[in-house]
Design an enzyme around this catalytic site. Structure first.
Site, PDB file in Angstrom:
ATOM      1  N   ASP A   1      -5.018  14.713 -18.621  1.00 43.48           N
ATOM      2  CA  ASP A   1      -5.358  15.153 -19.980  1.00 43.48           C
ATOM      3  C   ASP A   1      -6.438  16.230 -19.895  1.00 43.48           C
ATOM      4  OD1 ASP A   1      -7.795  13.845 -19.635  1.00 43.48           O
ATOM      5  OD2 ASP A   1      -7.482  12.391 -21.244  1.00 43.48           O
TER       6      ASP A   1
ATOM      7  N   HIS B   1       0.059  -2.816   0.337  1.00 44.86           N
ATOM      8  CA  HIS B   1       0.360  -4.166  -0.155  1.00 44.86           C
ATOM      9  C   HIS B   1       1.119  -4.174  -1.481  1.00 44.86           C
ATOM     10  CE1 HIS B   1      -2.980  -6.416   2.297  1.00 44.86           C
ATOM     11  NE2 HIS B   1      -2.232  -5.619   3.049  1.00 44.86           N
TER      12      HIS B   1
ATOM     13  N   THR C   1     -11.480   8.284 -17.421  1.00 52.97           N
ATOM     14  CA  THR C   1     -11.791   7.098 -16.616  1.00 52.97           C
ATOM     15  C   THR C   1     -10.650   6.702 -15.685  1.00 52.97           C
ATOM     16  OG1 THR C   1     -10.850   5.728 -18.352  1.00 52.97           O
ATOM     17  CG2 THR C   1     -13.248   6.101 -18.435  1.00 52.97           C
TER      18      THR C   1
ATOM     19  N   HIS D   1       4.624  -8.838   1.424  1.00 51.67           N
ATOM     20  CA  HIS D   1       4.257  -8.053   0.239  1.00 51.67           C
ATOM     21  C   HIS D   1       5.492  -7.673  -0.577  1.00 51.67           C
ATOM     22  CE1 HIS D   1       0.319  -8.014   1.937  1.00 51.67           C
ATOM     23  NE2 HIS D   1       0.737  -7.396   3.031  1.00 51.67           N
TER      24      HIS D   1
ATOM     25  N   CYS E   1      -7.263  10.920 -16.055  1.00 50.63           N
ATOM     26  CA  CYS E   1      -7.900  11.120 -17.360  1.00 50.63           C
ATOM     27  C   CYS E   1      -9.398  10.902 -17.142  1.00 50.63           C
ATOM     28  CB  CYS E   1      -7.305  10.217 -18.438  1.00 50.63           C
ATOM     29  SG  CYS E   1      -7.597   8.453 -18.212  1.00 50.63           S
TER      30      CYS E   1
HETATM   31  C1  RB5 Z   1     -10.541  11.283 -23.520  1.00 49.34           C
HETATM   32  O1  RB5 Z   1     -11.740  11.514 -24.175  1.00 49.34           O
HETATM   33  C2  RB5 Z   1     -10.604   9.944 -22.791  1.00 49.34           C
HETATM   34  O2  RB5 Z   1     -10.533   8.915 -23.709  1.00 49.34           O
HETATM   35  C3  RB5 Z   1      -9.470   9.858 -21.795  1.00 49.34           C
HETATM   36  O3  RB5 Z   1      -9.551  10.916 -20.889  1.00 49.34           O
HETATM   37  C4  RB5 Z   1      -9.426   8.611 -20.930  1.00 49.34           C
HETATM   38  O4  RB5 Z   1     -10.648   8.370 -20.316  1.00 49.34           O
HETATM   39  C5  RB5 Z   1      -8.834   7.413 -21.529  1.00 49.34           C
HETATM   40  O5  RB5 Z   1      -8.714   6.349 -20.915  1.00 49.34           O
END
Ligand code: RB5
Length: 149
Positions: free
Chosen positions: A7, A97, A66, A132, A64
């Site tokens: 993203d 695994h 996180t 596995h 993304c």
């Molecule tokens: C975007 O601001 C953020 O929410 C997205 O990149 C991500 O971290 C979502 O899990």
């Protein structure tokens, strides 16, 4: 062929991972955002996940902020086993695994060096099979709503 998708929060990290793929001599298809204007991570995760599930690409990488959103979204696609990893050991285990076929990374939680090393480890490792394989098969049956006990 490696599928990559991201993203808006991960445009720069995507470029770094694409450079890594080049260093490793791996071809890729970029399914991700190219601009840093706000975008919806499930869209990009779904493109990568579907390319992997269909067999168009062997493995995928989704990024993304996180890594959480893209990993949840990718795992909604049947046949996809997406692992969110923040270090190489988990990436190695995810392939050996869990036979993970998509790696999720967090652009806001990982430095570039760690992200690169984690992705390289994931791409170089392979599934060990054996005991596995039974567990991966159980996950596939779970996905179909079957009883695995
Ligand atoms: C975007 O601001 C953020 O929410 C997205 O990149 C991500 O971290 C979502 O899990």
């Amino acid at each position: 062929m490696i599928a990559i998708g991201n993203d808006h929060s991960a445009v720069e990290m995507k470029r770094e991972i694409i450079a890594l793929l080049g260093d490793m001599g791996l071809e890729y298809t970029d399914y991700g955002a190219t601009e840093e204007t706000s975008s919806d991570y499930p869209v990009f995760a779904a493109r990568v996940a579907r390319a992997v599930a269909k067999g168009t690409c062997e493995l995928g990488i989704v990024i993304c902020g996180t890594g959480i959103g893209v990993s949840i979204a990718a795992n909604k696609v049947q046949g996809v086993r997406c692992a969110l990893c923040a270090e190489p050991f988990s990436a190695l285990m995810a392939r050996q695994h869990n036979n993970a076929n998509v790696l999720a990374l967090g652009a806001r939680t990982l430095g570039m060096g760690l992200a690169r090393m984690t992705a390289r480890t994931f791409l170089e490792a392979s599934f060990e099979g054996g005991r596995h394989a039974r567990r991966v098969e159980q996950m596939a049956r779970l996905e179909k709503g079957e009883n695995i006990e």
